[in-house]
Design a protein around this motif. Structure first.
Motif, PDB file in Angstrom:
ATOM      1  N   ALA A  78       0.799  -1.328   0.038  1.00 50.84           N
ATOM      2  CA  ALA A  78       0.158  -0.020  -0.061  1.00 50.84           C
ATOM      3  C   ALA A  78       0.900   1.096  -0.062  1.00 50.84           C
ATOM      4  O   ALA A  78       1.954   1.086   0.268  1.00 50.84           O
ATOM      5  CB  ALA A  78      -0.945   0.046   1.382  1.00 50.84           C
ATOM      6  N   VAL A  79       0.419   2.361  -0.638  1.00 51.92           N
ATOM      7  CA  VAL A  79       1.126   3.561  -0.614  1.00 51.92           C
ATOM      8  C   VAL A  79       0.329   4.482  -0.234  1.00 51.92           C
ATOM      9  O   VAL A  79      -0.729   4.806  -0.661  1.00 51.92           O
ATOM     10  CB  VAL A  79       1.698   3.898  -2.186  1.00 51.92           C
ATOM     11  CG1 VAL A  79       2.164   5.209  -2.260  1.00 51.92           C
ATOM     12  CG2 VAL A  79       2.526   2.609  -2.790  1.00 51.92           C
ATOM     13  N   VAL A  80       0.965   5.678   0.538  1.00 54.49           N
ATOM     14  CA  VAL A  80       0.273   6.605   1.131  1.00 54.49           C
ATOM     15  C   VAL A  80       1.250   7.823   0.744  1.00 54.49           C
ATOM     16  O   VAL A  80       2.206   8.055   1.000  1.00 54.49           O
ATOM     17  CB  VAL A  80       0.036   6.842   2.493  1.00 54.49           C
ATOM     18  CG1 VAL A  80      -0.525   8.049   2.997  1.00 54.49           C
ATOM     19  CG2 VAL A  80      -0.768   5.476   3.191  1.00 54.49           C
ATOM     20  N   ILE A  81       0.668   8.840  -0.185  1.00 56.35           N
ATOM     21  CA  ILE A  81       1.478   9.968  -0.497  1.00 56.35           C
ATOM     22  C   ILE A  81       0.925  11.167   0.241  1.00 56.35           C
ATOM     23  O   ILE A  81      -0.332  11.301   0.749  1.00 56.35           O
ATOM     24  CB  ILE A  81       1.192  10.567  -1.904  1.00 56.35           C
ATOM     25  CG1 ILE A  81       1.197   9.156  -2.879  1.00 56.35           C
ATOM     26  CG2 ILE A  81       2.056  11.623  -2.383  1.00 56.35           C
ATOM     27  CD1 ILE A  81       2.903   8.740  -3.082  1.00 56.35           C
ATOM     28  N   GLY A  82       1.875  11.673   1.049  1.00 55.10           N
ATOM     29  CA  GLY A  82       1.369  12.933   1.942  1.00 55.10           C
ATOM     30  C   GLY A  82       1.266  12.390   3.540  1.00 55.10           C
ATOM     31  O   GLY A  82       0.383  12.853   4.096  1.00 55.10           O
TER      32      GLY A  82
END
Length: 236
Positions: A9-13
């Protein structure tokens, strides 16, 4: 949330209020083999600046070295910066501030999509979600004002629709959506919280969990749409 096989999973910010809450919740759930958190304030492999496409390319390259991302969340947004904030009237318009709104709220997220959507697997139910806002809905606009924020979020909603259409041709199982988190108790909303009705100011942890529940229930036909924190579609 659940993920089949090795995935990330990727979280930007991830350094912001709701972004950090997304990252923490996903790590705690343990449904993904890897949770990547990127932010402008982070260094090394975790650095990503929405206004610097090279940093987005580098972040995508880092993710590509591991399990494919079946969830990408762009949890960023710009409402005020320094002495600049939402315009109350036409006389307050400033070209540079308008451009800054578009750079962070619309252009940055679509550049993330440009480099991260190709990484989504063609199995399962991969999701790309970008935080938008109800005030970006043209049909819901009855108050006016906030020109740069409204217009840049409306642009984001249109770009999400475009991305969904194009992505469907490449990957028929993927879902691309915009999400409205409500008013969250973060620095972004802090100057405007006095106008929020009782019970409608959410802490970041609650907001992140609400939106993760919405993401969990998404179906392929939902791609290209804007949903609020209750899973209700917001018309453009």
């Amino acid at each position: 949330m659940s993920a089949k096989g090795a995935s990330s999973a990727v979280v930007i910010g991830a350094s912001g209020g709701i972004g950090a809450a997304f990252e923490a919740a996903l790590i705690e759930e343990g449904a993904f083999d890897v949770v990547h958190g990127f932010a402008r304030s982070r260094e090394g492999a975790q650095h990503l600046d929405l206004t610097d496409e090279a940093s987005i390319v580098a972040a995508a390259g880092h993710v590509a070295k591991g399990p494919p991302p079946s969830l990408v969340i762009v949890a960023t947004g710009l409402l005020h910066e320094g002495d600049l904030g939402p315009e109350k009237a036409l006389r307050d318009l400033d070209g540079e501030w308008l451009a800054r709104n578009y750079a962070v709220n619309a252009i940055g997220p679509v550049l993330v999509a440009k480099h991260f959507l190709p990484l989504l697997p063609k199995v399962g139910r991969p999701v790309f979600a970008a935080l938008s806002a109800r005030v970006g809905s043209i049909s819901d606009n009855g108050l006016g004002g906030w020109h740069g924020y409204r217009a840049s979020k409306a642009a984001l909603n249109m770009l999400v629709r475009n991305l969904a259409i194009e992505e469907r041709r490449r990957n028929s199982r993927s879902i691309v959506v915009a999400l409205h988190p409500g008013t969250v108790d973060t620095p972004l909303s802090q100057p405007f919280q006095g106008n929020v009705p009782p019970g409608r100011l959410f802490d970041p942890e609650r907001a992140a969990l609400q939106l993760l529940d919405v993401i969990e229930e998404l179906k392929v036909p939902d791609s290209g749409k804007l949903f609020d924190y209750e899973g209700k579609e917001i018309q453009p």
